[in-house]
Design a protein around this motif. Structure first.
Motif, PDB file in Angstrom:
ATOM      1  N   SER A 120     -35.501  -3.191   4.802  1.00 23.80           N
ATOM      2  CA  SER A 120     -34.925  -3.444   6.126  1.00 23.80           C
ATOM      3  C   SER A 120     -35.008  -2.206   7.015  1.00 23.80           C
ATOM      4  CB  SER A 120     -33.464  -3.881   5.969  1.00 23.80           C
ATOM      5  OG  SER A 120     -32.853  -4.067   7.226  1.00 23.80           O
ATOM      6  N   GLN A 121     -34.613  -1.059   6.489  1.00 25.39           N
ATOM      7  CA  GLN A 121     -34.542   0.171   7.288  1.00 25.39           C
ATOM      8  C   GLN A 121     -35.906   0.590   7.823  1.00 25.39           C
ATOM      9  OE1 GLN A 121     -32.943   3.524   5.146  1.00 25.39           O
ATOM     10  NE2 GLN A 121     -33.475   4.996   6.754  1.00 25.39           N
ATOM     11  N   THR A 160     -43.578  -4.971   6.821  1.00 28.00           N
ATOM     12  CA  THR A 160     -44.041  -6.290   7.275  1.00 28.00           C
ATOM     13  C   THR A 160     -44.738  -7.092   6.185  1.00 28.00           C
ATOM     14  OG1 THR A 160     -46.168  -5.385   8.027  1.00 28.00           O
ATOM     15  CG2 THR A 160     -44.347  -5.399   9.620  1.00 28.00           C
ATOM     16  N   SER A 190     -38.637  -1.334   8.179  1.00 26.22           N
ATOM     17  CA  SER A 190     -39.351  -2.437   8.859  1.00 26.22           C
ATOM     18  C   SER A 190     -40.695  -2.758   8.214  1.00 26.22           C
ATOM     19  CB  SER A 190     -39.549  -2.089  10.340  1.00 26.22           C
ATOM     20  OG  SER A 190     -38.308  -1.875  10.973  1.00 26.22           O
ATOM     21  N   PHE A 222     -36.199 -14.919   4.118  1.00 30.11           N
ATOM     22  CA  PHE A 222     -37.305 -14.187   4.752  1.00 30.11           C
ATOM     23  C   PHE A 222     -38.119 -15.053   5.707  1.00 30.11           C
ATOM     24  CE2 PHE A 222     -37.136 -11.864   0.490  1.00 30.11           C
ATOM     25  CZ  PHE A 222     -36.275 -10.884   0.967  1.00 30.11           C
ATOM     26  N   SER A 262     -29.086 -11.695   2.365  1.00 30.12           N
ATOM     27  CA  SER A 262     -28.909 -12.336   3.675  1.00 30.12           C
ATOM     28  C   SER A 262     -28.126 -11.476   4.659  1.00 30.12           C
ATOM     29  CB  SER A 262     -28.212 -13.693   3.504  1.00 30.12           C
ATOM     30  OG  SER A 262     -26.931 -13.518   2.914  1.00 30.12           O
ATOM     31  N   ASN A 263     -27.609 -10.345   4.211  1.00 23.54           N
ATOM     32  CA  ASN A 263     -26.839  -9.465   5.092  1.00 23.54           C
ATOM     33  C   ASN A 263     -27.724  -8.503   5.889  1.00 23.54           C
ATOM     34  OD1 ASN A 263     -24.576 -10.645   3.952  1.00 23.54           O
ATOM     35  ND2 ASN A 263     -24.248  -8.981   2.482  1.00 23.54           N
ATOM     36  N   TYR A 264     -29.023  -8.515   5.662  1.00 25.53           N
ATOM     37  CA  TYR A 264     -29.940  -7.559   6.275  1.00 25.53           C
ATOM     38  C   TYR A 264     -30.958  -8.265   7.166  1.00 25.53           C
ATOM     39  CZ  TYR A 264     -28.110  -4.188   2.878  1.00 25.53           C
ATOM     40  OH  TYR A 264     -27.280  -3.374   2.139  1.00 25.53           O
ATOM     41  N   GLN A 265     -31.572  -7.471   8.058  1.00 25.27           N
ATOM     42  CA  GLN A 265     -32.634  -7.965   8.930  1.00 25.27           C
ATOM     43  C   GLN A 265     -33.982  -7.485   8.380  1.00 25.27           C
ATOM     44  OE1 GLN A 265     -32.195  -9.982  11.714  1.00 25.27           O
ATOM     45  NE2 GLN A 265     -30.057 -10.074  10.994  1.00 25.27           N
ATOM     46  N   TYR A 266     -35.015  -8.332   8.502  1.00 28.17           N
ATOM     47  CA  TYR A 266     -36.323  -7.998   7.960  1.00 28.17           C
ATOM     48  C   TYR A 266     -37.420  -8.215   9.002  1.00 28.17           C
ATOM     49  CZ  TYR A 266     -33.534  -8.591   3.741  1.00 28.17           C
ATOM     50  OH  TYR A 266     -32.549  -8.505   2.791  1.00 28.17           O
ATOM     51  N   SER A 267     -38.578  -7.603   8.721  1.00 29.45           N
ATOM     52  CA  SER A 267     -39.727  -7.709   9.633  1.00 29.45           C
ATOM     53  C   SER A 267     -40.931  -8.338   8.952  1.00 29.45           C
ATOM     54  CB  SER A 267     -40.106  -6.300  10.143  1.00 29.45           C
ATOM     55  OG  SER A 267     -39.011  -5.670  10.783  1.00 29.45           O
TER      56      SER A 267
END
Length: 521
Positions: A270-271, A275, A273, A322, A294-299
């Motif tokens: 997450s940190q 891909t 990014s 994802f 599910s608590n994190y954002q992904y690229s």
């Protein structure tokens, strides 16, 4: 000139691919080619980061192409000063870190042969490999010094620590690279136990060219990707697919170092990014079981896996968290990648549970015991056409009416009970559907009536009980058939795994055989 990396679709892959076009992706040619130049030196002025190593302790090690080029050149000069000759083997038993990558690419620049070795091997595993490949030097950490103390006296054991790193600063940061494409560059040991010597696969520099087929169509690598592979570079997936292929494209590559912690991996993904990720099926299951993904954002734009099939529950989790279908990549260290799901190809439909379709120009079939091609849907051994003959994969499989292949387990993982042939993989996948089952393995154990019956080994937070056993058995009966359920169920704290992350069913079979022999005596 249009390069293969300019195409993304499945149709273009079939139309435009040729082995000759792979060479267009590199500086070198058949007469002059060096992996270290292609993966490091030619990208030194790009200004990009080459590697981001996520350490288990929470720290990140970021290494630029410029830094890696300079320091690997200094290491190559050090080898020359030490009298290491071209073609000599140099064993590298270091965790993923700047030290590991500097040493590996320094060895290859110098024209010696790099031999990555798994850091968790004890004295017996180390001695087996050292006695086999006979390195003139072995680089390792200080805490491993005791484990390597018994190796051959002809090996120069070099501790790679801060003091050694400082000693390299006096050497030049450039090194003249010269090697033929057919010269050997890497010895890669397949995973195995410490009691038996696994085969060493000997790779030349030109192996990097062939590797790009898997990179383009198995992991879907393209310029601009930020790529992560948590597998150890001591093994084929972590080194070739996870390190060399993406670096050859000039990408920023993520690696994991230390005792695996899925939460730590999630944080790094997450940190930074990333891909594109290629991981073992076990890694995805551990991410799912962590409960925090599910608590994190992904690229992520592309995801792939290898090693063993992914169960439906984990595939559902990946799609939900994802937003992607995870793509299978199948092959072995000996034959390379032969079946892929073309990550990123907009016109390729990923079939859940399948291994995908053959690589462009590849030919794979399923054969019966007599060597004939099996009918659609029938199980046999998957075979690969190489050098005008069929080569065994030692894996079972089947193909459907649309040309997608499906894994049926290793040939020695088949369980035959009362004349019924059963797949350990299929039984495991069903057991993993149970909400309290975190990991599962199935093997055949002797039975006086049926020859063999299924025994299941379950990792779960739920204690062993007759009720839990009945739930697992009933689930398999409902999903597969009345005869395929595990007649024995054991709750264990962990499953033995190969260093590549696969469930080591052979170890389970050996343990059961030893227990049976002890009981009979």
């Amino acid at each position: 000139m249009t390069l293969l990396t300019d195409y993304q679709s499945y149709a273009d892959a079939q139309q435009h691919f040729s082995p000759e076009k792979l060479w267009d992706l590199f500086d070198g040619n058949r007469d002059s080619f060096n992996i270290a130049h292609e993966c490091v030196d030619r990208h030194a002025t790009s200004g990009r980061d080459a590697l981001i190593v996520a350490h288990a302790d929470g720290t990140d090690e970021i290494i630029s192409y410029a830094e890696l080029s300079a320091e690997s050149s200094r290491f190559a000069h050090f080898l020359k000063e030490q009298g290491v000759n071209r073609g000599d083997r140099v064993a590298i038993m270091l965790d993923p870190s700047k030290a590991f990558y500097v040493a590996m690419f320094g060895v290859i620049k110098h024209g010696a042969i790099a031999v990555p070795m798994f850091t968790l091997f004890g004295p017996d595993g180390i001695a087996l490999r050292v006695n086999d490949c006979k390195p003139v030097m072995l680089l390792t950490h200080a805490h491993k010094a005791q484990d390597v103390s018994g190796v051959s006296q002809s090996v120069n054991v070099q501790i790679y620590d801060a003091e050694f790193e400082r000693s390299l600063s006096g050497f030049s940061d450039t090194y003249p690279v010269q090697s033929h494409s057919n010269e050997l560059a890497v010895f890669q040991y397949t995973s195995g136990t410490t009691r038996e010597l696994p085969e060493a696969v000997k790779h030349s520099h030109r192996a990097l060219v062939t590797l790009m087929v898997a990179a383009l169509y198995g992991t879907g690598l393209r310029p601009g990707d930020r790529f992560f592979c948590p597998s150890s570079p001591a093994w084929g997936h972590g080194l070739w697919h996870g390190t060399l292929a993406p670096l050859a494209m000039g990408l920023t590559v993520g690696a994991y170092s230390g005792r695996f912690n899925p939460v730590r991996l999630i944080e790094a993904l997450s940190q930074h990014s990333f891909t594109n990720m290629s991981a073992a099926a076990t890694h995805y299951r551990m991410i799912k079981n962590s409960g925090v993904a599910s608590n994190y954002q992904y690229s992520f734009e592309k995801l792939s896996f290898t090693g063993e099939p992914i169960d439906d529950d984990t595939a559902d989790f990946i799609k939900r968290v994802f937003g992607l279908e995870v793509c299978s990549m199948y092959g072995t260290t000996e034959i390379g990648v032969v079946l892929v799901s073309y990550p990123g190809a907009p016109d390729f439909a990923v079939k859940r549970g399948s291994l995908g379709k053959p690589i462009p120009g590849g030919k794979v079939e399923v054969h019966d015991a007599k060597g004939n091609e099996c009918a659609v849907g029938d199980t046999g051994e998957m075979m690969v056409w190489r050098r005008s003959e069929w080569v065994r994969t030692k894996d079972l499989g089947r193909v459907d009416e649309e040309g997608y292949f499906y894994h049926g387990g290793r040939a020695d993982d088949v369980i035959i009970s009362a004349g019924w042939t059963m797949s350990a993989v299929e039984i495991e996948n069903v057991m993993l559907m149970h909400p309290d089952v975190l990991e599962a393995a199935a093997i055949g154990v002797p039975d006086s009536l049926r020859g063999q019956v299924v025994k299941a080994f379950i990792v779960s937070g739920r204690p062993e009980s007759a009720e839990f056993t009945a739930e697992i058995q009933d689930l398999v009966k409902r999903k597969l058939s009345q005869h395929e359920y595990p007649r024995h169920v054991a709750i264990v704290s962990e499953l033995p795994k190969t260093p590549a992350g696969k469930v080591h069913r052979k170890v389970l079979r050996e343990r059961e055989a030893q227990a049976l022999a002890a009981a009979q005596s």
